[in-house]
Write a protein that holds these residues in place. Structure first.
Motif, PDB file in Angstrom:
ATOM      1  N   ARG A 115      18.888  10.222  10.185  1.00 26.84           N
ATOM      2  CA  ARG A 115      17.723   9.361  10.007  1.00 26.84           C
ATOM      3  C   ARG A 115      16.602  10.145   9.334  1.00 26.84           C
ATOM      4  O   ARG A 115      16.222  11.231   9.776  1.00 26.84           O
ATOM      5  CB  ARG A 115      17.251   8.842  11.365  1.00 26.84           C
ATOM      6  CG  ARG A 115      16.254   7.701  11.237  1.00 26.84           C
ATOM      7  CD  ARG A 115      15.748   7.274  12.586  1.00 26.84           C
ATOM      8  NE  ARG A 115      14.997   6.039  12.522  1.00 26.84           N
ATOM      9  CZ  ARG A 115      14.221   5.597  13.499  1.00 26.84           C
ATOM     10  NH1 ARG A 115      14.112   6.311  14.607  1.00 26.84           N
ATOM     11  NH2 ARG A 115      13.577   4.466  13.376  1.00 26.84           N
TER      12      ARG A 115
ATOM     13  N   GLN B  27       6.090  12.140   9.517  1.00 25.07           N
ATOM     14  CA  GLN B  27       5.593  11.134   8.574  1.00 25.07           C
ATOM     15  C   GLN B  27       4.274  11.576   7.955  1.00 25.07           C
ATOM     16  O   GLN B  27       4.101  11.528   6.722  1.00 25.07           O
ATOM     17  CB  GLN B  27       5.391   9.794   9.285  1.00 25.07           C
ATOM     18  CG  GLN B  27       6.662   9.122   9.750  1.00 25.07           C
ATOM     19  CD  GLN B  27       6.377   7.752  10.344  1.00 25.07           C
ATOM     20  OE1 GLN B  27       6.123   6.794   9.627  1.00 25.07           O
ATOM     21  NE2 GLN B  27       6.405   7.677  11.671  1.00 25.07           N
TER      22      GLN B  27
ATOM     23  N   ASP C 110       5.563   4.218  10.441  1.00 21.19           N
ATOM     24  CA  ASP C 110       6.575   3.532  11.254  1.00 21.19           C
ATOM     25  C   ASP C 110       6.419   3.994  12.701  1.00 21.19           C
ATOM     26  O   ASP C 110       6.617   5.174  13.010  1.00 21.19           O
ATOM     27  CB  ASP C 110       7.970   3.867  10.722  1.00 21.19           C
ATOM     28  CG  ASP C 110       9.064   3.045  11.400  1.00 21.19           C
ATOM     29  OD1 ASP C 110       8.811   2.488  12.493  1.00 21.19           O
ATOM     30  OD2 ASP C 110      10.179   2.979  10.850  1.00 21.19           O
TER      31      ASP C 110
ATOM     32  N   ASP D 183      10.549   5.847   6.193  1.00 26.05           N
ATOM     33  CA  ASP D 183      11.333   4.788   5.564  1.00 26.05           C
ATOM     34  C   ASP D 183      11.237   4.950   4.044  1.00 26.05           C
ATOM     35  O   ASP D 183      10.141   4.963   3.488  1.00 26.05           O
ATOM     36  CB  ASP D 183      10.768   3.430   5.982  1.00 26.05           C
ATOM     37  CG  ASP D 183      11.553   2.286   5.377  1.00 26.05           C
ATOM     38  OD1 ASP D 183      11.336   1.992   4.189  1.00 26.05           O
ATOM     39  OD2 ASP D 183      12.374   1.679   6.089  1.00 26.05           O
TER      40      ASP D 183
ATOM     41  N   ARG E 135       9.252   5.948  14.494  1.00 26.18           N
ATOM     42  CA  ARG E 135       9.614   7.297  14.059  1.00 26.18           C
ATOM     43  C   ARG E 135       8.529   8.270  14.497  1.00 26.18           C
ATOM     44  O   ARG E 135       7.366   7.870  14.683  1.00 26.18           O
ATOM     45  CB  ARG E 135       9.781   7.357  12.539  1.00 26.18           C
ATOM     46  CG  ARG E 135      10.840   6.417  11.981  1.00 26.18           C
ATOM     47  CD  ARG E 135      10.782   6.377  10.460  1.00 26.18           C
ATOM     48  NE  ARG E 135      11.622   5.318   9.902  1.00 26.18           N
ATOM     49  CZ  ARG E 135      12.804   5.519   9.350  1.00 26.18           C
ATOM     50  NH1 ARG E 135      13.288   6.754   9.262  1.00 26.18           N
ATOM     51  NH2 ARG E 135      13.507   4.511   8.874  1.00 26.18           N
TER      52      ARG E 135
ATOM     53  N   HIS F  79      11.780   3.023   1.480  1.00 22.29           N
ATOM     54  CA  HIS F  79      11.120   1.944   0.745  1.00 22.29           C
ATOM     55  C   HIS F  79       9.603   1.984   0.954  1.00 22.29           C
ATOM     56  O   HIS F  79       8.825   1.816  -0.002  1.00 22.29           O
ATOM     57  CB  HIS F  79      11.685   0.589   1.185  1.00 22.29           C
ATOM     58  CG  HIS F  79      13.153   0.434   0.925  1.00 22.29           C
ATOM     59  ND1 HIS F  79      13.663   0.359  -0.352  1.00 22.29           N
ATOM     60  CD2 HIS F  79      14.211   0.363   1.771  1.00 22.29           C
ATOM     61  CE1 HIS F  79      14.980   0.230  -0.291  1.00 22.29           C
ATOM     62  NE2 HIS F  79      15.346   0.235   0.983  1.00 22.29           N
ATOM     63  N   LEU F  80       9.181   2.215   2.179  1.00 19.86           N
ATOM     64  CA  LEU F  80       7.752   2.329   2.449  1.00 19.86           C
ATOM     65  C   LEU F  80       7.152   3.533   1.725  1.00 19.86           C
ATOM     66  O   LEU F  80       6.046   3.465   1.184  1.00 19.86           O
ATOM     67  CB  LEU F  80       7.506   2.454   3.961  1.00 19.86           C
ATOM     68  CG  LEU F  80       7.548   1.173   4.791  1.00 19.86           C
ATOM     69  CD1 LEU F  80       7.318   1.492   6.256  1.00 19.86           C
ATOM     70  CD2 LEU F  80       6.500   0.182   4.298  1.00 19.86           C
ATOM     71  N   TYR F  81       7.899   4.619   1.719  1.00 19.48           N
ATOM     72  CA  TYR F  81       7.390   5.841   1.081  1.00 19.48           C
ATOM     73  C   TYR F  81       7.252   5.649  -0.427  1.00 19.48           C
ATOM     74  O   TYR F  81       6.274   6.093  -1.035  1.00 19.48           O
ATOM     75  CB  TYR F  81       8.317   7.015   1.382  1.00 19.48           C
ATOM     76  CG  TYR F  81       7.704   8.366   1.102  1.00 19.48           C
ATOM     77  CD1 TYR F  81       6.604   8.805   1.829  1.00 19.48           C
ATOM     78  CD2 TYR F  81       8.224   9.199   0.114  1.00 19.48           C
ATOM     79  CE1 TYR F  81       6.034  10.047   1.583  1.00 19.48           C
ATOM     80  CE2 TYR F  81       7.665  10.442  -0.143  1.00 19.48           C
ATOM     81  CZ  TYR F  81       6.569  10.856   0.598  1.00 19.48           C
ATOM     82  OH  TYR F  81       6.004  12.085   0.351  1.00 19.48           O
TER      83      TYR F  81
END
Length: 209
Positions: A2, A151, A143, A6, A146, A8-10
């Motif tokens: 993992r 992050q 997120d 994310d 996470r 896509h978010l990044y």
């Protein structure tokens, strides 16, 4: 395995950050003025100072900046006002230097503060754009499922990386013009321009409060 963020978010964050980094604001306006007055080395030192302030903001975000702003809004407003006044004072010094050198064109124009790193730090720590970024722009990309630290580390890497590129480009552009500073008339004109840029940065800070 993992990932810490994310993907896509990044990717979306990178796009948003790229636009924010290149948009003229207090930091980029200061970079131009700093480059004109101090040259390439000074411009890059100013970038170091501004991104040191960005690290402080990321540290505050890790501690819950959003909650602190809600609980103590007046403190953050005071920091921004104080920073704007400091930047405006630097602009006043530049203008005063231009008037002072009118009678003696061989006298160098007034410099900014004594330390480019400190000046850059003060500009960014007082920048309402930074508060807006950390309280409104960044949170939707986090997120909650996470770990927060990895992050924030990746978001900080992207933010500072793009800011360094953008601020350096603005600053080195100003530094390229500084090569003509040996000409008295050109030097006086840019003292006025430096003052105008710094005062414009101060107005931008105050207008976003």
């Amino acid at each position: 395995m993992r990932l810490p963020v994310d993907p896509h978010l990044y990717a979306t964050f990178l796009g948003v950050m790229a636009v924010m980094a290149i948009t003229p604001g207090p930091a980029n306006v200061f970079s131009v003025a700093n480059g004109v007055q101090r040259g390439r080395v000074g411009a890059l030192l100013g970038v170091v100072g501004m991104n040191a302030a960005t690290l402080v903001w990321f540290g505050a975000a890790a501690l819950g900046l959003g909650a602190l702003v809600v609980a103590f809004p007046d403190i953050f407003r005071f920091i921004s006002i104080a920073g704007a006044l400091y930047v405006g004072w630097l602009g006043y010094r530049a203008w005063r230097g231009a008037f002072a050198t009118a009678a003696d064109p061989e006298t160098p124009t007034v410099r900014l503060g004594r330390n480019a790193v400190v000046d850059g730090f003060m500009v960014q720590i007082a920048n309402p754009k930074a508060v807006l970024f950390f309280t409104a722009v960044l949170p939707p990309f986090l997120d909650v499922n996470r770990p927060a630290a990895p992050q924030l580390a990746l978001f900080a890497l992207a933010t500072i990386g793009m800011d360094v590129i953008s601020m350096s480009a603005y600053g080195l552009g100003g530094a390229a013009l500084s090569r003509r500073m040996s000409e008295p008339r050109f030097r006086r004109g840019f003292a006025f321009l430096t003052g105008a840029l710094l005062i414009a940065a101060a107005v931008l800070i105050l207008s976003r409060l």
